[in-house]
Design a protein around this motif. Sequence first.
Motif, PDB file in Angstrom:
ATOM      1  N   ASP A  60       1.000  -1.697   0.479  1.00  0.00           N
ATOM      2  CA  ASP A  60       0.112  -0.371  -0.336  1.00  0.00           C
ATOM      3  C   ASP A  60       0.920   1.436  -0.214  1.00  0.00           C
ATOM      4  O   ASP A  60       0.667   2.050  -1.119  1.00  0.00           O
ATOM      5  CB  ASP A  60      -1.051  -0.125   1.191  1.00  0.00           C
ATOM      6  CG  ASP A  60      -2.227   1.050   1.538  1.00  0.00           C
ATOM      7  OD1 ASP A  60      -2.971   1.235   0.202  1.00  0.00           O
ATOM      8  OD2 ASP A  60      -1.541   2.261   1.966  1.00  0.00           O
ATOM      9  N   PHE A 102      -4.625  -5.267  -5.047  1.00  0.00           N
ATOM     10  CA  PHE A 102      -4.937  -5.382  -3.892  1.00  0.00           C
ATOM     11  C   PHE A 102      -6.847  -6.032  -4.054  1.00  0.00           C
ATOM     12  O   PHE A 102      -6.933  -6.039  -4.636  1.00  0.00           O
ATOM     13  CB  PHE A 102      -5.435  -4.186  -2.815  1.00  0.00           C
ATOM     14  CG  PHE A 102      -5.538  -3.266  -3.728  1.00  0.00           C
ATOM     15  CD1 PHE A 102      -4.409  -1.943  -5.395  1.00  0.00           C
ATOM     16  CD2 PHE A 102      -6.933  -2.825  -4.253  1.00  0.00           C
ATOM     17  CE1 PHE A 102      -5.053  -1.264  -5.641  1.00  0.00           C
ATOM     18  CE2 PHE A 102      -7.107  -1.889  -4.690  1.00  0.00           C
ATOM     19  CZ  PHE A 102      -6.421  -0.646  -5.449  1.00  0.00           C
ATOM     20  N   GLN A 104     -10.613  -4.553  -2.873  1.00  0.00           N
ATOM     21  CA  GLN A 104     -11.527  -2.793  -1.997  1.00  0.00           C
ATOM     22  C   GLN A 104     -12.797  -3.078  -1.575  1.00  0.00           C
ATOM     23  O   GLN A 104     -13.399  -3.780  -2.908  1.00  0.00           O
ATOM     24  CB  GLN A 104     -10.568  -1.813  -2.380  1.00  0.00           C
ATOM     25  CG  GLN A 104     -10.490  -0.221  -1.762  1.00  0.00           C
ATOM     26  CD  GLN A 104     -10.824   0.713  -2.511  1.00  0.00           C
ATOM     27  OE1 GLN A 104     -10.214   0.675  -3.915  1.00  0.00           O
ATOM     28  NE2 GLN A 104      -9.737   1.506  -1.706  1.00  0.00           N
ATOM     29  N   ARG A 110     -10.460   0.234   3.563  1.00  0.00           N
ATOM     30  CA  ARG A 110      -8.724   0.160   2.834  1.00  0.00           C
ATOM     31  C   ARG A 110      -8.154  -1.154   2.254  1.00  0.00           C
ATOM     32  O   ARG A 110      -8.915  -2.002   2.064  1.00  0.00           O
ATOM     33  CB  ARG A 110      -8.823  -1.115   4.341  1.00  0.00           C
ATOM     34  CG  ARG A 110      -7.213  -0.375   5.359  1.00  0.00           C
ATOM     35  CD  ARG A 110      -7.101  -0.672   6.244  1.00  0.00           C
ATOM     36  NE  ARG A 110      -7.429  -1.986   7.198  1.00  0.00           N
ATOM     37  CZ  ARG A 110      -5.756  -3.027   6.942  1.00  0.00           C
ATOM     38  NH1 ARG A 110      -4.857  -2.492   6.512  1.00  0.00           N
ATOM     39  NH2 ARG A 110      -6.036  -4.531   6.816  1.00  0.00           N
ATOM     40  N   ARG A 111      -7.534  -0.850   1.647  1.00  0.00           N
ATOM     41  CA  ARG A 111      -6.796  -1.836   0.629  1.00  0.00           C
ATOM     42  C   ARG A 111      -5.904  -3.537   0.764  1.00  0.00           C
ATOM     43  O   ARG A 111      -5.196  -2.930   1.697  1.00  0.00           O
ATOM     44  CB  ARG A 111      -5.756  -0.789  -0.724  1.00  0.00           C
ATOM     45  CG  ARG A 111      -6.687   0.212  -1.105  1.00  0.00           C
ATOM     46  CD  ARG A 111      -6.024   0.849  -1.944  1.00  0.00           C
ATOM     47  NE  ARG A 111      -4.473   1.380  -1.625  1.00  0.00           N
ATOM     48  CZ  ARG A 111      -3.634   1.778  -2.668  1.00  0.00           C
ATOM     49  NH1 ARG A 111      -4.093   1.939  -4.026  1.00  0.00           N
ATOM     50  NH2 ARG A 111      -2.487   1.891  -2.110  1.00  0.00           N
ATOM     51  N   HIS A 113      -3.814  -5.869   0.499  1.00  0.00           N
ATOM     52  CA  HIS A 113      -2.497  -6.983  -0.212  1.00  0.00           C
ATOM     53  C   HIS A 113      -3.709  -8.150  -0.274  1.00  0.00           C
ATOM     54  O   HIS A 113      -4.039  -8.949  -0.230  1.00  0.00           O
ATOM     55  CB  HIS A 113      -1.631  -7.171   0.728  1.00  0.00           C
ATOM     56  CG  HIS A 113      -0.707  -7.856   0.636  1.00  0.00           C
ATOM     57  ND1 HIS A 113      -1.110  -9.554  -0.150  1.00  0.00           N
ATOM     58  CD2 HIS A 113       0.583  -7.654  -0.601  1.00  0.00           C
ATOM     59  CE1 HIS A 113       0.221 -10.578   0.117  1.00  0.00           C
ATOM     60  NE2 HIS A 113       1.127  -9.208  -1.148  1.00  0.00           N
TER      61      HIS A 113
END
Length: 213
Positions: A60, A102, A104, A110-111, A113
């Motif tokens: 990120d 990622f 989402q 929040r992204r 992983h």
Amino acid sequence: MSVQRPGAAEFVPAGADLTGLREAAPACRGCELWEPATQVVFSAGSPTARLALVGEQPGDQEDRRGVPFVGPAGKLLQRAVAEAGIDVATTYVTNAVKHFRFTQEAPGKRRIHASPDAGHVTACRPWLSAELAVVDPEVVVCLGATAAKALLPKDFRVTKHRGQVLRLSTTKGEKTFLGTIHPSAVLRVPEADRDAAYAGLVADLRTAAAALS
Ligand code: URA
Ligand code: SF4
């Protein structure tokens, strides 16, 4: 099965030096990962490094800043490299995949992983091959299974073969490779075991440093 992707080859300028590769990378459409990502994260470090460190993909923070290994895993890696007696300034740092993958839930959330799959690794490998050919390090350290998938023999398993010095033939002749755990794996182990996991990473980096001529 992974999806067929066009791959980066047609975007990698032939005969380019590291600057030329870096300048060409933002235009890559070799797989779909470029689109949701903020930017390509190419590499950092010395263009004449004798030791290269290859990670998985930008995280990120790397995606936001455009620089590899600047987040929590990167900080741990820097500490481990220094503790292994390696001057960070003499290393070259890059990733097997150059865009952040990622998931989402919704925009602004929040992204999270997501590991690149084998198809992403294959699609992106022309960049990795080109940069390693230009930098031409003596020793290449693969951090975790994704980097190992990109560069080490198919039967390589981090759990089984980590820390072993491998001699592999490349377009630049025979080179030394070593696979070890990814620094983010150290961050994920339960706290009681974290020091031991970290020490294992440092020990493997020491082995890599000792393999330098
Ligand atoms: N993890 C990686 O593998 N690479 C980075 O650049 C950051 C985190
Ligand atoms: Fe190109 Fe690699 Fe980005 Fe895919 S991840 S678009 S192959 S640079």
